[in-house]
Design a protein around this motif. Structure first.
Motif, PDB file in Angstrom:
ATOM      1  N   ALA A 123       0.829  -1.209   0.000  1.00 41.43           N
ATOM      2  CA  ALA A 123       0.000   0.000   0.000  1.00 41.43           C
ATOM      3  C   ALA A 123       0.863   1.258   0.000  1.00 41.43           C
ATOM      4  N   SER A 124       1.948   1.270   0.757  1.00 42.73           N
ATOM      5  CA  SER A 124       2.842   2.438   0.791  1.00 42.73           C
ATOM      6  C   SER A 124       3.500   2.661  -0.557  1.00 42.73           C
ATOM      7  N   ALA A 125       3.915   1.554  -1.196  1.00 47.84           N
ATOM      8  CA  ALA A 125       4.575   1.700  -2.493  1.00 47.84           C
ATOM      9  C   ALA A 125       3.602   2.207  -3.556  1.00 47.84           C
ATOM     10  N   ARG A 126       2.378   1.695  -3.556  1.00 46.34           N
ATOM     11  CA  ARG A 126       1.409   2.119  -4.568  1.00 46.34           C
ATOM     12  C   ARG A 126       0.991   3.567  -4.364  1.00 46.34           C
ATOM     13  N   ARG A 127       0.891   3.994  -3.112  1.00 47.37           N
ATOM     14  CA  ARG A 127       0.447   5.355  -2.822  1.00 47.37           C
ATOM     15  C   ARG A 127       1.618   6.328  -2.652  1.00 47.37           C
ATOM     16  N   ARG A 128       2.830   5.773  -2.730  1.00 46.14           N
ATOM     17  CA  ARG A 128       4.033   6.595  -2.575  1.00 46.14           C
ATOM     18  C   ARG A 128       3.984   7.398  -1.272  1.00 46.14           C
ATOM     19  N   SER A 129       3.611   6.679  -0.238  1.00 45.93           N
ATOM     20  CA  SER A 129       3.493   7.321   1.077  1.00 45.93           C
ATOM     21  C   SER A 129       4.288   6.508   2.086  1.00 45.93           C
ATOM     22  N   TRP A 130       5.240   7.153   2.730  1.00 46.70           N
ATOM     23  CA  TRP A 130       6.072   6.488   3.738  1.00 46.70           C
ATOM     24  C   TRP A 130       6.045   7.303   5.026  1.00 46.70           C
ATOM     25  N   PRO A 182       6.015   8.232   8.732  1.00 53.60           N
ATOM     26  CA  PRO A 182       6.539   7.464   9.883  1.00 53.60           C
ATOM     27  C   PRO A 182       5.441   6.909  10.786  1.00 53.60           C
ATOM     28  N   LEU A 183       4.407   7.696  11.041  1.00 52.53           N
ATOM     29  CA  LEU A 183       3.339   7.215  11.919  1.00 52.53           C
ATOM     30  C   LEU A 183       2.652   5.989  11.329  1.00 52.53           C
ATOM     31  N   ALA A 184       2.415   6.031  10.006  1.00 50.07           N
ATOM     32  CA  ALA A 184       1.769   4.891   9.363  1.00 50.07           C
ATOM     33  C   ALA A 184       2.652   3.654   9.425  1.00 50.07           C
ATOM     34  N   LEU A 185       3.950   3.823   9.226  1.00 52.73           N
ATOM     35  CA  LEU A 185       4.872   2.681   9.269  1.00 52.73           C
ATOM     36  C   LEU A 185       4.922   2.065  10.672  1.00 52.73           C
ATOM     37  N   VAL A 186       4.943   2.922  11.705  1.00 53.36           N
ATOM     38  CA  VAL A 186       4.930   2.416  13.083  1.00 53.36           C
ATOM     39  C   VAL A 186       3.615   1.682  13.363  1.00 53.36           C
ATOM     40  N   ALA A 187       2.512   2.235  12.881  1.00 55.18           N
ATOM     41  CA  ALA A 187       1.212   1.605  13.093  1.00 55.18           C
ATOM     42  C   ALA A 187       1.152   0.234  12.421  1.00 55.18           C
ATOM     43  N   VAL A 188       1.679   0.137  11.198  1.00 53.25           N
ATOM     44  CA  VAL A 188       1.677  -1.142  10.484  1.00 53.25           C
ATOM     45  C   VAL A 188       2.545  -2.160  11.218  1.00 53.25           C
ATOM     46  N   ALA A 189       3.722  -1.728  11.711  1.00 57.97           N
ATOM     47  CA  ALA A 189       4.592  -2.639  12.455  1.00 57.97           C
ATOM     48  C   ALA A 189       3.909  -3.129  13.731  1.00 57.97           C
ATOM     49  N   ALA A 190       3.257  -2.214  14.459  1.00 56.47           N
ATOM     50  CA  ALA A 190       2.541  -2.613  15.674  1.00 56.47           C
ATOM     51  C   ALA A 190       1.389  -3.548  15.349  1.00 56.47           C
ATOM     52  N   LEU A 191       0.688  -3.269  14.259  1.00 54.19           N
ATOM     53  CA  LEU A 191      -0.424  -4.117  13.847  1.00 54.19           C
ATOM     54  C   LEU A 191       0.075  -5.518  13.471  1.00 54.19           C
ATOM     55  N   ALA A 192       1.230  -5.580  12.806  1.00 55.70           N
ATOM     56  CA  ALA A 192       1.807  -6.884  12.446  1.00 55.70           C
ATOM     57  C   ALA A 192       2.161  -7.677  13.696  1.00 55.70           C
ATOM     58  N   ALA A 193       2.732  -7.008  14.704  1.00 59.03           N
ATOM     59  CA  ALA A 193       3.086  -7.695  15.944  1.00 59.03           C
ATOM     60  C   ALA A 193       1.837  -8.207  16.662  1.00 59.03           C
ATOM     61  N   ALA A 243      -3.786  -2.560   7.762  1.00 58.99           N
ATOM     62  CA  ALA A 243      -2.462  -2.047   7.403  1.00 58.99           C
ATOM     63  C   ALA A 243      -2.547  -1.180   6.147  1.00 58.99           C
ATOM     64  N   ALA A 244      -3.336  -1.637   5.170  1.00 62.10           N
ATOM     65  CA  ALA A 244      -3.498  -0.836   3.957  1.00 62.10           C
ATOM     66  C   ALA A 244      -4.260   0.455   4.247  1.00 62.10           C
ATOM     67  N   ALA A 245      -5.218   0.401   5.186  1.00 68.95           N
ATOM     68  CA  ALA A 245      -6.007   1.590   5.510  1.00 68.95           C
ATOM     69  C   ALA A 245      -5.185   2.629   6.261  1.00 68.95           C
ATOM     70  N   PHE A 246      -4.193   2.180   7.027  1.00 69.99           N
ATOM     71  CA  PHE A 246      -3.387   3.105   7.807  1.00 69.99           C
ATOM     72  C   PHE A 246      -2.447   3.947   6.930  1.00 69.99           C
ATOM     73  N   VAL A 247      -2.175   3.473   5.725  1.00 71.58           N
ATOM     74  CA  VAL A 247      -1.242   4.178   4.849  1.00 71.58           C
ATOM     75  C   VAL A 247      -2.020   5.198   4.036  1.00 71.58           C
ATOM     76  N   ARG A 260      -2.623   8.205   1.227  1.00 72.82           N
ATOM     77  CA  ARG A 260      -2.071   8.592  -0.072  1.00 72.82           C
ATOM     78  C   ARG A 260      -1.280   9.897   0.077  1.00 72.82           C
ATOM     79  N   ALA A 261      -0.122   9.941  -0.533  1.00 71.84           N
ATOM     80  CA  ALA A 261       0.719  11.136  -0.424  1.00 71.84           C
ATOM     81  C   ALA A 261       0.029  12.337  -1.050  1.00 71.84           C
ATOM     82  N   ALA A 262       0.103  13.480  -0.368  1.00 71.57           N
ATOM     83  CA  ALA A 262      -0.484  14.721  -0.904  1.00 71.57           C
ATOM     84  C   ALA A 262       0.325  15.194  -2.102  1.00 71.57           C
ATOM     85  N   PRO A 263      -0.317  15.739  -3.127  1.00 73.03           N
ATOM     86  CA  PRO A 263       0.444  16.224  -4.289  1.00 73.03           C
ATOM     87  C   PRO A 263       1.385  17.359  -3.895  1.00 73.03           C
TER      88      PRO A 263
END
Length: 327
Positions: free
Chosen positions: A229-236, A238-249, A288-292, A294-297
């Motif tokens: 989801a991050s790669a498709r939306r070009r959004s990285w 930090p909060l979303a990445l931490v949330a995805v990691a916590a969700l995975a755990a 996880a996909a919902a937490f990411v 889409r990058a703002a233009p």
């Protein structure tokens, strides 16, 4: 801020659900052990090839008598009147092969010369026995409730079988090849009858445990969903990445508990655990996909911004170039 609150709320909810599931799993295991019938004695059956097993279960109005065949199958809970006269015996023989119950410990002694000399044939002692004492809830006196009490020995094709009443630890069976196995306590359910399994001894080799692999698979699946989801939306973010990691755990923890769900009665734990594992994988991937986001233009820099002049404003008011202004 609302996005962060949404993320934290979901993670807190999943964490609480995981803690509740862990407590529920431990409670089911303890309840299973508490509800197992104590095997008080084994007696020769009135028909060849059968053993009558007497059990006592807390909360039951009466004790039950079960019919178990020489091959280890529970066939009926109508053992009353199906046993041979004589009552429980602490010693039994098949030819010169004799066995006797210790009476105050989990130990069976055997003799190959008709009972003239004896040696330990099977026993549970030391830390393994102490661990069993701690494992069984509301055990009482171990010398009474966790001890070998009576035996039945039957001659069969290829040798002989032995059944031993081991109190709360259920039935002990020796097969014709000489292997001893704790087979549990008779119980009822759909399809009539089955054997409740016994706890693993501390001295037994650990059985294959798929739970860590299932947990790792689910955690990687959630991480992969977030990464795609991050790669498709070009959004990285930090909060979303931490949330995805916590969700995975947390998803991995739920899957671990689901893969290790204990049996409930005659129903295997897999029946309850499989939906938990699938839910952790599918739900974790969706979240996880919902937490990411889409990058703002990207906003153009000040140097590249066209600031409309007064001519543009007049053109708009006049309908554009040659746009039919007043004559």
């Amino acid at each position: 801020m609302r996005k962060r609150g949404f993320v934290l709320l979901w993670l807190a909810g999943i964490a609480l659900a995981t803690l509740g599931l862990r407590a529920c799993t431990a409670g089911i295991a303890q309840q299973n052990l508490n509800g197992i019938g104590e095997v008080t004695s084994v007696v020769d059956g009135a028909r060849p090839g059968e053993v009558v097993v007497h059990t006592h279960t807390r909360g039951y109005a009466r004790d039950l008598a079960w019919v178990v065949t020489d091959d280890g199958n529970v066939t009926s809970m109508e053992g009353d009147g199906a046993e041979a006269p004589g009552g429980p015996q602490a010693q039994g023989c098949a030819g010169d092969a004799c066995y006797r119950a210790a009476g105050d410990a989990l130990r069976v002694e055997g003799s190959g010369d008709g009972g003239r000399t004896w040696a330990t044939a099977w026993q549970v002692t030391g830390p393994a026995y102490e661990n069993l004492v701690r494992t069984y809830p509301k055990l009482g006196d171990p010398a009474e409730h966790l001890a070998s009490r009576s035996v039945v020995v039957h001659t069969v094709a290829g040798g002989h079988v032995v059944y031993v009443a081991n109190g709360r630890d259920g039935l002990l069976r020796r097969d014709p090849g000489g292997a001893w196995r704790r087979i549990g306590s008779p119980d009822s359910g759909e399809g009539c009858c089955f054997l409740d399994p016994v706890p693993r001894l501390a001295t037994d080799p650990p059985p294959p445990d798929p739970a860590p692999y299932v947990a790792g698979f689910v955690a990687l699946g959630v991480l992969a969903a977030g990464a795609v989801a991050s790669a498709r939306r070009r959004s990285w973010h930090p909060l979303a990445l931490v949330a995805v990691a916590a969700l995975a755990a947390l998803g991995g923890c739920v899957a671990y508990l689901g893969a290790g769900m204990p049996d409930v009665g005659m129903f295997p734990g897999l029946m309850y655990g499989a939906p938990l594992v699938l839910g952790a994988l599918a739900g974790g991937a969706v979240l996880a996909a919902a937490f990411v986001r889409r990058a703002a233009p990207a906003r153009p820099s000040g140097a590249d911004v066209d600031v409309p002049g007064p001519e543009a404003g007049l053109a708009r008011l006049g309908g554009g170039e040659g746009g039919g202004g007043p004559a």
